[in-house]
Design a protein around this motif. Structure first.
Motif, PDB file in Angstrom:
ATOM      1  N   ALA A 155       2.176   9.565  -6.057  1.00  0.00           N
ATOM      2  CA  ALA A 155       2.441  10.977  -5.707  1.00  0.00           C
ATOM      3  C   ALA A 155       2.871  11.754  -6.948  1.00  0.00           C
ATOM      4  O   ALA A 155       3.677  11.274  -7.747  1.00  0.00           O
ATOM      5  CB  ALA A 155       3.529  11.049  -4.645  1.00  0.00           C
ATOM      6  N   PRO A 156       2.345  12.953  -7.121  1.00  0.00           N
ATOM      7  CA  PRO A 156       2.726  13.785  -8.273  1.00  0.00           C
ATOM      8  C   PRO A 156       4.229  14.078  -8.258  1.00  0.00           C
ATOM      9  O   PRO A 156       4.855  14.150  -7.210  1.00  0.00           O
ATOM     10  CB  PRO A 156       1.915  15.073  -8.074  1.00  0.00           C
ATOM     11  CG  PRO A 156       0.795  14.696  -7.166  1.00  0.00           C
ATOM     12  CD  PRO A 156       1.312  13.587  -6.300  1.00  0.00           C
ATOM     13  N   GLU A 157       4.770  14.284  -9.424  1.00  0.00           N
ATOM     14  CA  GLU A 157       6.210  14.532  -9.613  1.00  0.00           C
ATOM     15  C   GLU A 157       6.709  15.698  -8.766  1.00  0.00           C
ATOM     16  O   GLU A 157       7.828  15.659  -8.259  1.00  0.00           O
ATOM     17  CB  GLU A 157       6.480  14.806 -11.098  1.00  0.00           C
ATOM     18  CG  GLU A 157       7.939  14.949 -11.446  1.00  0.00           C
ATOM     19  CD  GLU A 157       8.691  13.627 -11.481  1.00  0.00           C
ATOM     20  OE1 GLU A 157       9.882  13.641 -11.163  1.00  0.00           O
ATOM     21  OE2 GLU A 157       8.076  12.600 -11.808  1.00  0.00           O
ATOM     22  N   LYS A 158       5.874  16.729  -8.578  1.00  0.00           N
ATOM     23  CA  LYS A 158       6.323  17.906  -7.823  1.00  0.00           C
ATOM     24  C   LYS A 158       6.631  17.577  -6.360  1.00  0.00           C
ATOM     25  O   LYS A 158       7.305  18.336  -5.682  1.00  0.00           O
ATOM     26  CB  LYS A 158       5.295  19.037  -7.914  1.00  0.00           C
ATOM     27  CG  LYS A 158       3.986  18.761  -7.211  1.00  0.00           C
ATOM     28  CD  LYS A 158       3.030  19.947  -7.374  1.00  0.00           C
ATOM     29  CE  LYS A 158       1.729  19.687  -6.634  1.00  0.00           C
ATOM     30  NZ  LYS A 158       0.837  20.829  -6.736  1.00  0.00           N
ATOM     31  N   TYR A 159       6.182  16.406  -5.853  1.00  0.00           N
ATOM     32  CA  TYR A 159       6.462  15.995  -4.474  1.00  0.00           C
ATOM     33  C   TYR A 159       7.642  15.020  -4.373  1.00  0.00           C
ATOM     34  O   TYR A 159       7.911  14.485  -3.310  1.00  0.00           O
ATOM     35  CB  TYR A 159       5.223  15.368  -3.831  1.00  0.00           C
ATOM     36  CG  TYR A 159       4.081  16.336  -3.704  1.00  0.00           C
ATOM     37  CD1 TYR A 159       4.207  17.482  -2.911  1.00  0.00           C
ATOM     38  CD2 TYR A 159       2.893  16.128  -4.374  1.00  0.00           C
ATOM     39  CE1 TYR A 159       3.160  18.383  -2.800  1.00  0.00           C
ATOM     40  CE2 TYR A 159       1.843  17.020  -4.268  1.00  0.00           C
ATOM     41  CZ  TYR A 159       1.985  18.142  -3.484  1.00  0.00           C
ATOM     42  OH  TYR A 159       0.949  19.041  -3.378  1.00  0.00           O
ATOM     43  N   HIS A 160       8.337  14.816  -5.462  1.00  0.00           N
ATOM     44  CA  HIS A 160       9.473  13.884  -5.476  1.00  0.00           C
ATOM     45  C   HIS A 160      10.738  14.585  -4.978  1.00  0.00           C
ATOM     46  O   HIS A 160      11.723  14.703  -5.677  1.00  0.00           O
ATOM     47  CB  HIS A 160       9.682  13.304  -6.881  1.00  0.00           C
ATOM     48  CG  HIS A 160       8.611  12.359  -7.301  1.00  0.00           C
ATOM     49  ND1 HIS A 160       8.810  11.417  -8.265  1.00  0.00           N
ATOM     50  CD2 HIS A 160       7.317  12.205  -6.901  1.00  0.00           C
ATOM     51  CE1 HIS A 160       7.692  10.727  -8.449  1.00  0.00           C
ATOM     52  NE2 HIS A 160       6.777  11.193  -7.637  1.00  0.00           N
ATOM     53  N   ASN A 161      10.717  15.039  -3.749  1.00  0.00           N
ATOM     54  CA  ASN A 161      11.870  15.692  -3.131  1.00  0.00           C
ATOM     55  C   ASN A 161      12.692  14.661  -2.349  1.00  0.00           C
ATOM     56  O   ASN A 161      12.503  13.457  -2.514  1.00  0.00           O
ATOM     57  CB  ASN A 161      11.411  16.845  -2.231  1.00  0.00           C
ATOM     58  CG  ASN A 161      10.343  16.381  -1.242  1.00  0.00           C
ATOM     59  OD1 ASN A 161      10.281  15.208  -0.898  1.00  0.00           O
ATOM     60  ND2 ASN A 161       9.493  17.296  -0.818  1.00  0.00           N
ATOM     61  N   GLU A 205      12.625  13.627   0.707  1.00  0.00           N
ATOM     62  CA  GLU A 205      11.855  12.702   1.557  1.00  0.00           C
ATOM     63  C   GLU A 205      11.238  11.585   0.710  1.00  0.00           C
ATOM     64  O   GLU A 205      11.261  10.424   1.076  1.00  0.00           O
ATOM     65  CB  GLU A 205      10.729  13.439   2.301  1.00  0.00           C
ATOM     66  CG  GLU A 205      11.204  14.429   3.320  1.00  0.00           C
ATOM     67  CD  GLU A 205      11.155  15.849   2.786  1.00  0.00           C
ATOM     68  OE1 GLU A 205      11.168  16.053   1.550  1.00  0.00           O
ATOM     69  OE2 GLU A 205      11.120  16.770   3.619  1.00  0.00           O
ATOM     70  N   TRP A 206      10.681  11.980  -0.458  1.00  0.00           N
ATOM     71  CA  TRP A 206      10.086  11.004  -1.360  1.00  0.00           C
ATOM     72  C   TRP A 206      11.157  10.005  -1.823  1.00  0.00           C
ATOM     73  O   TRP A 206      10.917   8.809  -1.823  1.00  0.00           O
ATOM     74  CB  TRP A 206       9.459  11.710  -2.562  1.00  0.00           C
ATOM     75  CG  TRP A 206       8.764  10.753  -3.506  1.00  0.00           C
ATOM     76  CD1 TRP A 206       7.455  10.419  -3.479  1.00  0.00           C
ATOM     77  CD2 TRP A 206       9.351  10.016  -4.570  1.00  0.00           C
ATOM     78  NE1 TRP A 206       7.175   9.507  -4.478  1.00  0.00           N
ATOM     79  CE2 TRP A 206       8.341   9.242  -5.162  1.00  0.00           C
ATOM     80  CE3 TRP A 206      10.636   9.928  -5.094  1.00  0.00           C
ATOM     81  CZ2 TRP A 206       8.559   8.400  -6.235  1.00  0.00           C
ATOM     82  CZ3 TRP A 206      10.854   9.083  -6.166  1.00  0.00           C
ATOM     83  CH2 TRP A 206       9.839   8.327  -6.731  1.00  0.00           C
ATOM     84  N   ARG A 207      12.332  10.535  -2.215  1.00  0.00           N
ATOM     85  CA  ARG A 207      13.417   9.655  -2.681  1.00  0.00           C
ATOM     86  C   ARG A 207      13.876   8.704  -1.582  1.00  0.00           C
ATOM     87  O   ARG A 207      14.145   7.529  -1.833  1.00  0.00           O
ATOM     88  CB  ARG A 207      14.581  10.487  -3.224  1.00  0.00           C
ATOM     89  CG  ARG A 207      14.268  11.125  -4.570  1.00  0.00           C
ATOM     90  CD  ARG A 207      15.507  11.748  -5.231  1.00  0.00           C
ATOM     91  NE  ARG A 207      16.133  12.781  -4.421  1.00  0.00           N
ATOM     92  CZ  ARG A 207      15.740  14.059  -4.374  1.00  0.00           C
ATOM     93  NH1 ARG A 207      14.721  14.458  -5.117  1.00  0.00           N
ATOM     94  NH2 ARG A 207      16.375  14.923  -3.618  1.00  0.00           N
ATOM     95  N   LEU A 214       0.837  -1.199   0.000  1.00  0.00           N
ATOM     96  CA  LEU A 214       0.000   0.000   0.000  1.00  0.00           C
ATOM     97  C   LEU A 214       0.876   1.254   0.000  1.00  0.00           C
ATOM     98  O   LEU A 214       0.612   2.209  -0.745  1.00  0.00           O
ATOM     99  CB  LEU A 214      -0.928  -0.007   1.212  1.00  0.00           C
ATOM    100  CG  LEU A 214      -1.813   1.238   1.387  1.00  0.00           C
ATOM    101  CD1 LEU A 214      -2.738   1.410   0.188  1.00  0.00           C
ATOM    102  CD2 LEU A 214      -2.614   1.124   2.669  1.00  0.00           C
ATOM    103  N   ALA A 215       1.919   1.263   0.804  1.00  0.00           N
ATOM    104  CA  ALA A 215       2.830   2.412   0.854  1.00  0.00           C
ATOM    105  C   ALA A 215       3.518   2.616  -0.495  1.00  0.00           C
ATOM    106  O   ALA A 215       3.666   3.760  -0.952  1.00  0.00           O
ATOM    107  CB  ALA A 215       3.858   2.224   1.960  1.00  0.00           C
ATOM    108  N   LEU A 230      11.342   1.595   0.469  1.00  0.00           N
ATOM    109  CA  LEU A 230      10.258   0.698   0.077  1.00  0.00           C
ATOM    110  C   LEU A 230      10.642  -0.225  -1.064  1.00  0.00           C
ATOM    111  O   LEU A 230      10.131  -1.328  -1.181  1.00  0.00           O
ATOM    112  CB  LEU A 230       9.018   1.499  -0.314  1.00  0.00           C
ATOM    113  CG  LEU A 230       8.279   2.124   0.855  1.00  0.00           C
ATOM    114  CD1 LEU A 230       7.210   3.077   0.344  1.00  0.00           C
ATOM    115  CD2 LEU A 230       7.667   1.043   1.729  1.00  0.00           C
ATOM    116  N   HIS A 231      11.531   0.208  -1.935  1.00  0.00           N
ATOM    117  CA  HIS A 231      11.930  -0.610  -3.064  1.00  0.00           C
ATOM    118  C   HIS A 231      13.225  -1.359  -2.797  1.00  0.00           C
ATOM    119  O   HIS A 231      13.783  -1.981  -3.674  1.00  0.00           O
ATOM    120  CB  HIS A 231      12.018   0.234  -4.338  1.00  0.00           C
ATOM    121  CG  HIS A 231      10.669   0.672  -4.808  1.00  0.00           C
ATOM    122  ND1 HIS A 231      10.068   1.807  -4.346  1.00  0.00           N
ATOM    123  CD2 HIS A 231       9.789   0.103  -5.663  1.00  0.00           C
ATOM    124  CE1 HIS A 231       8.880   1.937  -4.899  1.00  0.00           C
ATOM    125  NE2 HIS A 231       8.680   0.911  -5.712  1.00  0.00           N
TER     126      HIS A 231
END
Length: 176
Positions: A15-21, A23-25, A7-8, A31-32
């Motif tokens: 999440a939209p590309e603009k939130y790939h900062n 923290e997202w990375r 789910l995570a 997770l991967h």
């Protein structure tokens, strides 16, 4: 736990590309990640083998056990007990139905993967078994020992077929 992780992953991927900062990375890398810690042995791990279909891992340990693990989850499928000493080597048969383990108790044991049943114990070497290997067709096992020998065994009957001598010191590895 696996469902929560899935789910995570889906949420992060959506999440939209603009939130790939950063923290997202960071979360994405966590997770991967394919890291799983397998906990269960009470002493050091001496040998590890993957099943032919890569769905199971077998591990052998100084604690005298062999453990079968599910690759996908890292969960223990079963613990195989019966050795009286360090289990130095473990390997799956080519068809994945058997696991063989070699031990400091001078034995090779054959186990049924699906049930964990101990099928037979091969005893003949005068020292601990350091390495084992199945023949490509799965009909024989070779065991290497500190007694300076390699023995070939019939998997079906458990009979010792040949003893290879002439090594100057203990044999620590074997392969067909």
């Amino acid at each position: 736990q696996l469902q929560n992780t899935q789910l995570a992953r889906r949420s992060l991927d959506a999440a939209p590309e603009k939130y790939h900062n950063w923290e997202w990375r960071h979360l994405n890398s966590q997770l991967h990640s394919s890291k799983i810690t397998l906990l269960g042995h009470s002493a050091f791990v001496a040998g590890v083998a993957f099943s032919p279909d890569a769905t199971l891992i077998a591990s052998s340990s100084k604690d005298g056990t062999v453990r079968l693990w599910q690759v996908q989850t890292g969960g223990t499928l079963r613990a195989l007990t019966g050795h009286d000493n360090l289990v130095s080597s473990v390997i799956f048969s080519p068809d994945g139905t058997l696991v063989a383990s070699g031990s400091g108790d001078h034995t090779v044991r054959l186990w049924q993967v699906q049930t964990g049943e101990a099928l037979r114990t091969l005893t003949a070497q005068n020292s601990g078994i350091d390495a084992i290997d199945f023949s490509p067709g799965g009909k024989m096992i070779a065991s290497a020992s500190w007694d300076k020998t390699v023995r070939l065994w019939d998997v079906r009957t458990g009979a010792a077929l040949h003893t290879l001598t002439g090594h100057g010191s203990g044999v620590t590895t074997v392969a067909f």
